[in-house]
Design an enzyme around this catalytic site. Sequence first.
Site, PDB file in Angstrom:
ATOM      1  N   TYR A  43       0.823  -1.217   0.000  1.00 55.17           N
ATOM      2  CA  TYR A  43       0.000   0.000   0.000  1.00 55.17           C
ATOM      3  C   TYR A  43       0.855   1.265   0.000  1.00 55.17           C
ATOM      4  O   TYR A  43       0.389   2.311   0.471  1.00 55.17           O
ATOM      5  CB  TYR A  43      -0.939  -0.010   1.202  1.00 55.17           C
ATOM      6  CG  TYR A  43      -2.222  -0.797   0.990  1.00 55.17           C
ATOM      7  CD1 TYR A  43      -3.189  -0.373   0.073  1.00 55.17           C
ATOM      8  CD2 TYR A  43      -2.495  -1.957   1.704  1.00 55.17           C
ATOM      9  CE1 TYR A  43      -4.372  -1.073  -0.123  1.00 55.17           C
ATOM     10  CE2 TYR A  43      -3.683  -2.666   1.521  1.00 55.17           C
ATOM     11  CZ  TYR A  43      -4.614  -2.209   0.600  1.00 55.17           C
ATOM     12  OH  TYR A  43      -5.797  -2.892   0.415  1.00 55.17           O
ATOM     13  N   ASN A 106     -13.439  -3.768   4.649  1.00 52.14           N
ATOM     14  CA  ASN A 106     -14.383  -3.713   3.525  1.00 52.14           C
ATOM     15  C   ASN A 106     -14.247  -4.910   2.581  1.00 52.14           C
ATOM     16  O   ASN A 106     -14.466  -4.795   1.374  1.00 52.14           O
ATOM     17  CB  ASN A 106     -14.276  -2.370   2.792  1.00 52.14           C
ATOM     18  CG  ASN A 106     -12.884  -2.080   2.280  1.00 52.14           C
ATOM     19  OD1 ASN A 106     -11.969  -2.868   2.490  1.00 52.14           O
ATOM     20  ND2 ASN A 106     -12.731  -0.964   1.605  1.00 52.14           N
ATOM     21  N   GLU A 120       0.739  -4.876  -8.646  1.00 47.94           N
ATOM     22  CA  GLU A 120       0.187  -5.638  -7.521  1.00 47.94           C
ATOM     23  C   GLU A 120       0.252  -7.147  -7.778  1.00 47.94           C
ATOM     24  O   GLU A 120       0.523  -7.926  -6.855  1.00 47.94           O
ATOM     25  CB  GLU A 120      -1.244  -5.171  -7.239  1.00 47.94           C
ATOM     26  CG  GLU A 120      -1.248  -3.743  -6.712  1.00 47.94           C
ATOM     27  CD  GLU A 120      -2.623  -3.160  -6.454  1.00 47.94           C
ATOM     28  OE1 GLU A 120      -2.673  -2.035  -5.925  1.00 47.94           O
ATOM     29  OE2 GLU A 120      -3.639  -3.807  -6.763  1.00 47.94           O
TER      30      GLU A 120
END
Length: 134
Positions: A43, A106, A120
Site C-alpha cells: 500500500y 471492507n 500488484e
Amino acid sequence: MIKPTAVAQKKAGKILDRILEEGYLIISLKMVHLCKRDAEAFYSIHKDRPFFAELTSYMSSGPIIAAILQKNNAVDDYRTLIGSTNPADAAEGTIRKLYGTDLGKNAVHGSDSDENAEVECSFFFSGMEKMKWK
Ligand code: RTP
Ligand code: MG
C-alpha cells in the site's frame, strides 16, 4: 485480495464463487499472512495518507487471499462488482455491501488501474504464475 476479516469470517469461498459467476478467470490464487512491512510495501501508494498506519496494521492482522483475475475490462468491472470503498455506501448486491463490515474491513481490495494491477500482481506472484489463459 480478500481482506483479513472476510477470510476469518469464512466468506472467501462465497466471494470467489461470486467472482467466478461474474465471468472472471482465476489465473493464480494464494493465502498469505502479510507482515506489517509487506502491507506497507503493498500500500505504499497510500504512505502519506492519514489512514496508512491503520490500514497496514489491519492488512497484516491475519491471512489474506490474493488472486489474479482475468476478464475483459477487468479493473473497471471488478470495481463495480465490489462497490464503494465504504460498505455503507456500496450498492445492494455488491461484494462490499454483502461481506464488508466498515470502511477498513471492507472485505476486498481491487486494483485501480491496469498499470497498478500489474505492479500488484507482481507483488504476490512470479512470472510463471501470471501466465494468462488463452
Ligand atoms: P482498495 O484499494 O482496498 O481496493 O480500496 P479503494 O481503492 O476502494 O480505496 P482506497 O482509497 O485505495 O483506500 C485503500 C483502503 O484504505 C482504507 N481506507 N481507510 N480511514 C479512512 O479514511 C480510509 N480511507 C480508506 C479502506 O479499507 C480502503 O479499502
Ligand atoms: Mg485503492
